[in-house]
Write a protein that holds these residues in place. Structure first.
Motif, PDB file in Angstrom:
ATOM      1  N   ALA A  23      18.395  12.415  46.419  1.00  0.00           N
ATOM      2  CA  ALA A  23      18.584  13.653  44.690  1.00  0.00           C
ATOM      3  C   ALA A  23      20.287  13.160  44.612  1.00  0.00           C
TER       4      ALA A  23
ATOM      5  N   LYS B 216      18.363   8.233  39.419  1.00  0.00           N
ATOM      6  CA  LYS B 216      17.447   7.954  39.335  1.00  0.00           C
ATOM      7  C   LYS B 216      17.309   8.572  37.545  1.00  0.00           C
TER       8      LYS B 216
ATOM      9  N   SER C   4       8.985  12.300  38.906  1.00  0.00           N
ATOM     10  CA  SER C   4       7.760  12.669  38.912  1.00  0.00           C
ATOM     11  C   SER C   4       8.476  14.562  39.711  1.00  0.00           C
ATOM     12  N   GLY C   5       9.868  14.149  40.119  1.00  0.00           N
ATOM     13  CA  GLY C   5      10.560  15.753  40.850  1.00  0.00           C
ATOM     14  C   GLY C   5       9.811  17.002  39.620  1.00  0.00           C
TER      15      GLY C   5
ATOM     16  N   TYR D 192       6.694  18.224  40.706  1.00  0.00           N
ATOM     17  CA  TYR D 192       6.886  19.373  42.413  1.00  0.00           C
ATOM     18  C   TYR D 192       7.967  20.241  42.156  1.00  0.00           C
ATOM     19  N   ARG D 193       8.843  19.987  40.718  1.00  0.00           N
ATOM     20  CA  ARG D 193       9.838  21.686  40.710  1.00  0.00           C
ATOM     21  C   ARG D 193       9.005  22.048  39.589  1.00  0.00           C
TER      22      ARG D 193
ATOM     23  N   SER E  91      11.601  21.607  47.850  1.00  0.00           N
ATOM     24  CA  SER E  91      11.269  20.210  49.456  1.00  0.00           C
ATOM     25  C   SER E  91      10.597  20.861  50.374  1.00  0.00           C
TER      26      SER E  91
ATOM     27  N   ALA F  38       6.910  19.808  48.813  1.00  0.00           N
ATOM     28  CA  ALA F  38       6.844  18.720  49.000  1.00  0.00           C
ATOM     29  C   ALA F  38       6.391  18.322  49.791  1.00  0.00           C
TER      30      ALA F  38
ATOM     31  N   ARG G 176       1.248  17.847  47.699  1.00  0.00           N
ATOM     32  CA  ARG G 176       1.324  16.018  47.168  1.00  0.00           C
ATOM     33  C   ARG G 176       0.481  15.229  47.194  1.00  0.00           C
TER      34      ARG G 176
ATOM     35  N   ARG H  91      10.216   9.958  44.746  1.00  0.00           N
ATOM     36  CA  ARG H  91      10.778   9.695  45.830  1.00  0.00           C
ATOM     37  C   ARG H  91       9.718   8.730  46.989  1.00  0.00           C
ATOM     38  N   ASP H  92       9.076   8.504  47.016  1.00  0.00           N
ATOM     39  CA  ASP H  92       8.033   7.651  47.582  1.00  0.00           C
ATOM     40  C   ASP H  92       6.479   7.206  46.494  1.00  0.00           C
TER      41      ASP H  92
ATOM     42  N   ARG I 295      26.022  14.843  40.883  1.00  0.00           N
ATOM     43  CA  ARG I 295      25.309  16.067  40.270  1.00  0.00           C
ATOM     44  C   ARG I 295      26.062  17.819  39.887  1.00  0.00           C
TER      45      ARG I 295
ATOM     46  N   ARG J  17      18.283  18.599  51.628  1.00  0.00           N
ATOM     47  CA  ARG J  17      17.243  18.324  50.452  1.00  0.00           C
ATOM     48  C   ARG J  17      16.781  16.852  50.452  1.00  0.00           C
TER      49      ARG J  17
ATOM     50  N   ASP K 180      13.774  15.713  52.658  1.00  0.00           N
ATOM     51  CA  ASP K 180      12.899  14.872  52.192  1.00  0.00           C
ATOM     52  C   ASP K 180      12.531  13.407  53.288  1.00  0.00           C
TER      53      ASP K 180
ATOM     54  N   ARG L  26      10.155  15.061  56.440  1.00  0.00           N
ATOM     55  CA  ARG L  26       8.922  15.443  56.614  1.00  0.00           C
ATOM     56  C   ARG L  26       7.820  13.891  56.960  1.00  0.00           C
TER      57      ARG L  26
HETATM   58  O1  CDP Z   1      17.006  15.296  40.706  1.00  0.00           O
HETATM   59  P1  CDP Z   1      16.821  14.887  41.885  1.00  0.00           P
HETATM   60  O2  CDP Z   1      16.631  13.784  42.794  1.00  0.00           O
HETATM   61  O3  CDP Z   1      17.662  16.183  42.304  1.00  0.00           O
HETATM   62  O4  CDP Z   1      15.620  15.329  42.260  1.00  0.00           O
HETATM   63  P2  CDP Z   1      14.184  15.739  41.697  1.00  0.00           P
HETATM   64  O5  CDP Z   1      13.653  14.119  41.730  1.00  0.00           O
HETATM   65  O6  CDP Z   1      13.734  16.406  40.599  1.00  0.00           O
HETATM   66  O7  CDP Z   1      12.731  16.494  42.439  1.00  0.00           O
HETATM   67  C1  CDP Z   1      12.712  17.917  43.207  1.00  0.00           C
HETATM   68  C2  CDP Z   1      12.495  17.012  44.706  1.00  0.00           C
HETATM   69  O8  CDP Z   1      11.247  17.338  45.094  1.00  0.00           O
HETATM   70  C3  CDP Z   1      13.028  16.439  45.951  1.00  0.00           C
HETATM   71  O9  CDP Z   1      13.946  17.428  46.420  1.00  0.00           O
HETATM   72  C4  CDP Z   1      12.246  15.661  46.746  1.00  0.00           C
HETATM   73  O10 CDP Z   1      11.201  17.184  47.622  1.00  0.00           O
HETATM   74  C5  CDP Z   1      10.300  16.701  45.985  1.00  0.00           C
HETATM   75  N1  CDP Z   1      10.222  15.263  45.001  1.00  0.00           N
HETATM   76  C6  CDP Z   1       9.370  14.674  46.352  1.00  0.00           C
HETATM   77  O11 CDP Z   1       8.978  15.088  47.186  1.00  0.00           O
HETATM   78  N2  CDP Z   1       8.797  13.123  45.775  1.00  0.00           N
HETATM   79  C7  CDP Z   1       8.661  12.810  44.783  1.00  0.00           C
HETATM   80  N3  CDP Z   1       8.175  11.662  44.253  1.00  0.00           N
HETATM   81  C8  CDP Z   1       9.607  13.568  43.778  1.00  0.00           C
HETATM   82  C9  CDP Z   1       9.975  15.005  44.035  1.00  0.00           C
END
Ligand code: CDP
Length: 227
Positions: A12, A16, A34-35, A38-39, A99, A102, A108, A129-130, A156, A180, A184, A187
């Protein structure tokens, strides 16, 4: 010819989003956060009264959530059950549950199906993240951006426009980020990890422009696997 994919993963607030957006602009690629997917799923679950529901209930509900992706003024946008999820998906409520959502393997798989389908829009810079480990292990280039936790909390906080003098807010932001990250990284399904062949860039002391220059230098050298 299959589209080129640049995967950018990291914890986080590692920078990125800004780096990925600007890099996509420079290369003329489509930027995918991609986040945000999930959001958006989490936001829809909250709207449907399922925040904190059991994983089985959430999994059963996935068929009732419809995403529609489209390009608008050169940017990828999407709706969730026909509603614009921005800016609601940046709220604290979403942040609190995302999270946990996710961490559900079926959630997923549902998100990944949507993400892989985005190749129809052309070359992609996809952040998450992945992305390099699971979504597109065959990505043309993989990067992993990192930064020290205090610096990430500061970034942030700047985004959220807190006062930098507000130490309570700062400590809270850092705690929330670390919680978080911990969730992440630990898991069992698709934890945040450095993908094989990914370039790790430590960004604590680098500007956004510095990071983009490093990435562009690697891309133009054509060395698409870190050895
Ligand atoms: O902006 P920030 O890095 O805080 O978070 P985000 O990229 O918006 O992602 C929010 C949440 O989604 C993350 O804390 C993960 O739990 C989940 N996520 C994930 O599991 N896999 C991804 N490819 C992207 C996000």
């Amino acid at each position: 010819m299959s589209p080129l994919i640049i995967a950018i993963d990291g914890p986080a607030a590692s920078g990125k989003s800004t780096v990925s957006r600007k890099l996509a602009e420079r290369l003329g690629y489509v930027h995918v956060e991609s986040g945000a997917v999930y959001r958006a799923l989490t936001w829809q679950l909250i709207r449907d009264g399922l925040a904190g529901a059991a994983a089985e209930t959430i999994v059963r509900h996935l068929s009732k959530v419809t995403l529609h992706f489209f390009m608008e003024h050169g940017r990828l946008r999407f709706t969730v059950n026909a509603a614009d999820p921005e800016p609601a998906i940046r709220s604290l409520a979403v942040q609190e549950f995302v999270s946990a959502v996710a961490a559900i393997p079926e959630a997923r798989a549902w998100v990944n199906g949507h993400l892989r389908g985005l190749r129809r829009f052309g070359n992609l810079v996809m952040e998450g993240r992945d992305i390099g480990t699971v979504v597109f292990p065959q990505a043309t280039f993989k990067f992993y951006l990192d930064a020290e936790p205090q610096e990430r909390a500061r970034r942030r906080q700047r985004e959220q426009q807190f006062s930098s003098q507000d130490l309570t807010a700062s400590a809270e932001v850092e705690r929330a980020l670390l919680r978080r990250d911990e969730s992440d990284q630990s898991r069992p399904t698709a934890p945040l990890a450095l993908a094989p062949g990914a370039y790790r860039i430590e960004t604590t002391h680098l500007s956004v422009e510095d990071v983009i220059e490093r990435i562009l230098a690697i891309i133009s050298s054509g060395r698409n696997v870190c050895v």
